[in-house]
Structures are given as structure tokens and as C-alpha cells.
Design an enzyme around this catalytic site. Structure first.
Site, short mmCIF file in Angstrom:
data_model
loop_
_atom_site.label_atom_id
_atom_site.label_comp_id
_atom_site.label_asym_id
_atom_site.label_seq_id
_atom_site.Cartn_x
_atom_site.Cartn_y
_atom_site.Cartn_z
N GLY A 49 0.81 -1.21 0.00
CA GLY A 49 0.00 0.00 0.00
C GLY A 49 0.85 1.27 0.00
CB SER A 50 0.15 4.63 1.37
OG SER A 50 -1.01 4.87 0.60
CB ILE A 51 4.10 1.21 3.67
CG1 ILE A 51 3.13 1.33 4.85
CG2 ILE A 51 5.50 0.98 4.18
CD1 ILE A 51 3.05 0.11 5.72
CG PHE A 52 6.41 0.26 -2.44
CD1 PHE A 52 7.23 -0.74 -1.97
CD2 PHE A 52 6.66 0.78 -3.71
CE1 PHE A 52 8.26 -1.24 -2.74
CE2 PHE A 52 7.69 0.29 -4.49
CZ PHE A 52 8.49 -0.73 -4.00
CE LYS A 53 0.80 6.69 -2.11
NZ LYS A 53 -0.35 7.50 -1.65
#
Length: 267
Positions: free
Chosen positions: A218-222
């Protein structure tokens, strides 16, 4: 005749060498694994003689401790389900799981670092005690995380951004480690332990979804993509960027919706 005796001697010598290698493998390679195995009967016998160490959270709240009940030692978990998938349980019937298993030797005081303490205790004729385990977890945050999960399948992990310490690591659904050995009556002549009942649960309460579950990042990969941009596109820090998403309420008429604006300039 002499040739046959020589062959037999070679054969027996070979077997003896194989035996020595196997014993060396068991003692020095597999020794720690076997000693810590939940079904090791010698470890079970040690449980009866040694006062197992207590597990605390970062504020000294007791998460697991051993008490005497009717001449027997019983492991109890005051926080109930909150820490069960992580800390695990200790059972004479089913062994140990979770952190109780990972730190079993330390909690029993039989690890290498405890040899001197045990030697002194034997000289002083004091009972052997295990070592306590202090976690970075916060019992209040852990309880809040469990409440937010509302017993739905999922996990919540909270970290200290400065140190990386794990403050909460919750998984749901869980189970009560205090009742693992309890018998459950399923009807006339049908009794099963809580452990066996939980094993059959399709919700897999023994699964620690925070560490064993497989989920998209999810957004953690940003954070990764942003780090790549800062490394290979230095000018990215000079602009302002509009974060948008495509909203498809009607397949033929997608709409672009802006929901945030950010920049990477240092203030």
C-alpha cells in the site's frame, strides 16, 4: 581370514566415524534447536523445577508470569487476548509458541549467558530462576490496537519513528492463552481442548497476521519511490506536486480528483 578381519575392522571403524560425526552434528549444530523444541521432554521437566521468567511491557506491565496453583506451576497471561498471537503460550500438552518459544532458554535461565548465575545459585543452594523479558511494546497501545481491529481479520503495527522500537503489534482475531488446555464440551461424550478447537477455526486465530500475514504494502511503499526520486531526480525538491486519484463512478466517465498538494522544499 586375515583379509576378512581387516575388512570388518574397516567397516566398524567407518561406522564409528559416522557415529561420531552424527553425535557432533546433534550436539553442536542441532543441539540448541533440539533443546528448545516444544516437545523436548527434558525441557518440560525443567519447567517444573525452574521459576520461568516474567514478560513485561516497556512500562513494567506484566504480560506473562508463572504462579503456583495446587503444587503445580501455571503460566498466566493477565492481558488475555491482547498479546496472544505475539507472546504465544506455554502448555505442558502443546509446548510453547511465539516469544515464549523464541526466548524459551532465556526465560528458563538455561542459555549460555545464564551459566554463571546458575552456578552461583547451586553453590548457594538457591532455587534456579529464569530471566525476565522486557519488550518495547506498550500495553495501552496494544489494547487500543486490538480494540480498533474489533476482532476483524487484520493487523496493526506501531513503531517509534526515532528508534524503530515496536510499540504495538496486534493481530486479530486472537485467542485467550489462559484457556488453551481447557476442555470444551461439544455434546454428550464429545470433549475437545480449546487448542484443538482453535486449530479448526477458519479464521486462523493462531496466525500472527502482523508478522506472518501476506499483504500488499500500500502507501508504505511510497517511501521507497520517494527515496528513489530524491536519489535519481535531484530537481524533484524544487517543485510542488498535486496528488490526485482517478475516481471511476461511471466506467465511461472517469474523473480526476485532487486530494493533496505537497512539496519537498526545506523550510
Amino acid at each position: 581370514m586375515a583379509a576378512n578381519i581387516r575388512k570388518l575392522a574397516y567397516f566398524l571403524t567407518g561406522l564409528f566415524i559416522i557415529l561420531i560425526i552424527y553425535l557432533f552434528y546433534l550436539n553442536f549444530w542441532q543441539g540448541p534447536v533440539l533443546a528448545n523444541h516444544p516437545y523436548n521432554k527434558r525441557a518440560v521437566a525443567l519447567e517444573a523445577k525452574i521459576q520461568r521468567g516474567t514478560i513485561y511491557d516497556c512500562h513494567g506491565v506484566v504480560l506473562a508470569k508463572t504462579v503456583a496453583q495446587g503444587g503445580l506451576k501455571k503460566r498466566i497471561y493477565p492481558q488475555g487476548e491482547d498479546f496472544a498471537p505475539l507472546i504465544g503460550f506455554v502448555s505442558l500438552r502443546y509446548g510453547h509458541t511465539g516469544l515464549e518459544s523464541v526466548y524459551n532458554q532465556e526465560l528458563l535461565g538455561i542459555s549460555k549467558v545464564s551459566k554463571l548465575k546458575n552456578f552461583i545459585n547451586r553453590l548457594a543452594r538457591r532455587p534456579q530462576t529464569g530471566n525476565d523479558l522486557i519488550l518495547t511494546l506498550d500495553a495501552n497501545l496494544q489494547h487500543l490496537a486490538r480494540q480498533l481491529l474489533n476482532n476483524q481479520r487484520g493487523a496493526i503495527v506501531a513503531l517509534d519513528p526515532k528508534t524503530g522500537a515496536v510499540l504495538a503489534l496486534a493481530s486479530a482475531p486472537g485467542y485467550d492463552p489462559n484457556t488453551i488446555d481447557r476442555l470444551v464440551n461439544l455434546g454428550p461424550g464429545k470433549k475437545i481442548t480449546e487448542f484443538d478447537l482453535l486449530k479448526k477455526d477458519p479464521a486462523a486465530p493462531f496466525l500472527n497476521r502482523a508478522t506472518q500475514g501476506v499483504y500488499p504494502p500500500g502507501s508504505i511503499f511510497k517511501i521507497i519511490t520517494l527515496a528513489g526520486a530524491l536519489t535519481y531526480i535531484p530537481e524533484v525538491t524544487h517543485g510542488t506536486y498535486n496528488m490526485s486519484l482517478i475516481h471511476i463512478s461511471e466506467p465511461t466517465r472517469p474523473r480526476l480528483i485532487s486530494y493533496a498538494v505537497f512539496c519537498l522544499k526545506k523550510k
